[in-house]
Design a protein around this motif. Structure first.
Motif: not given
Length: 280
Positions: A59-77, A222-227
């Motif tokens: 469900x987390x991965x499907x939420x808004x087309x996987x925006x959570x993993x975008x947040x994780x990638x932003x945090x990693x960046x 779309x630029x948010x970190x995971x926090x």
């Protein structure tokens, strides 16, 4: 008579165990809570595992087309690039403050120490105004640029450089015709590496967990970190309780990169310290 000292010796151990319990209890709770479905979260015993972890991740991965993993990638960046740049700046600055003698050196170091004591909340608004003046707000640079200079990182780098880089070695490099940059890169930097690994780890964790600076600087989610992303989910959870399981599962997954990084760096750190001992 021997019993009394033993009781006193047990007191610090008990205090440490209580401190460890205080720190690990929230982690244990979030580990268990992430396995529960929305219905189980509020209806079962707190530390009773559930059966919905895989569904929560899906469900987390499907939420808004996987925006959570975008947040994780932003945090990693933010954390990866920011920590690398900050470690580089700390290495050069700490080395210069430890090795070179120049007027105002101690004053600069004292100002840096004052920066260590400065709460980040005091600097957040001036940093935002500077970024707004440069038209950099709501951009990746607005989050990365303010964290490049870390007073605490420079402080650690200077202390470690002063202890780990002998002056005789630097003088020998100069006598052999080496330039200052080459001496730093080929001689001092390897000696400082264990300390710089510590600076990198501290900076990575601090930037990964940073909330206030992205909250002030960014408007595009779309630029948010995971926090910050999880914070927005938590706010929506007050009207959509089903999102609470996503927040909890996302918080658990956000811890995993930090644990992995610590384990990898700890191994490298230990090997580097051992190799330095063998070389010496």
């Amino acid at each position: 008579m021997p019993a009394a000292p033993r009781r006193f010796a047990l007191a610090p151990t008990a205090a440490l165990l209580l401190g460890a319990l205080y720190c690990l209890l929230p982690v244990a709770w979030i580990l268990v809570a992430s396995t529960k479905s929305g219905s189980e979260l509020f209806s079962t015993f707190t530390f009773l595992p559930g059966s919905g972890f895989a569904d929560n991740v899906a469900d987390l991965s499907a939420y808004r087309d996987g925006v959570y993993w975008k947040w994780m990638a932003n945090s990693a960046l933010y954390a990866g690039v920011g920590a690398l740049l900050s470690t580089g700046v700390s290495a050069v600055s700490g080395y210069a403050l430890a090795v070179y003698r120049f007027r105002g050196r101690e004053s600069i170091f004292n100002i840096l120490l004052a920066g260590v004591l400065m709460p980040p909340v005091i600097l957040a608004v001036p940093q935002y105004l500077l970024m707004a003046k440069a038209d950099l707000t709501d951009s990746y640079l607005s989050v990365m640029l303010p964290v490049i200079l870390s007073p605490y990182g420079v402080y650690l780098a200077r202390i470690y450089a002063a202890a780990a880089v002998p002056g005789d070695v630097i003088e020998a490099g100069r006598m052999d015709g080496g330039g200052e940059w080459r001496i730093f890169r080929t001689i001092a930097l390897p000696m400082m590496l264990p300390g710089l690994v510590t600076v990198f780890l501290f900076q990575f964790v601090a930037i990964w967990n940073n909330f206030l600076l992205p909250y002030i600087m960014l408007g595009d989610d779309e630029k948010f970190p995971v926090t910050l992303g999880l914070f927005t989910l938590l706010q929506q959870g007050s009207t959509t309780p089903a999102l609470y399981t996503l927040v909890i599962t996302g918080a658990l997954l956000a811890i995993v990169p930090l644990i992995a990084l610590f384990l990898v760096i700890q191994r490298f750190w230990s090997l580097d310290l051992l190799s330095g001992a063998v070389k010496s």
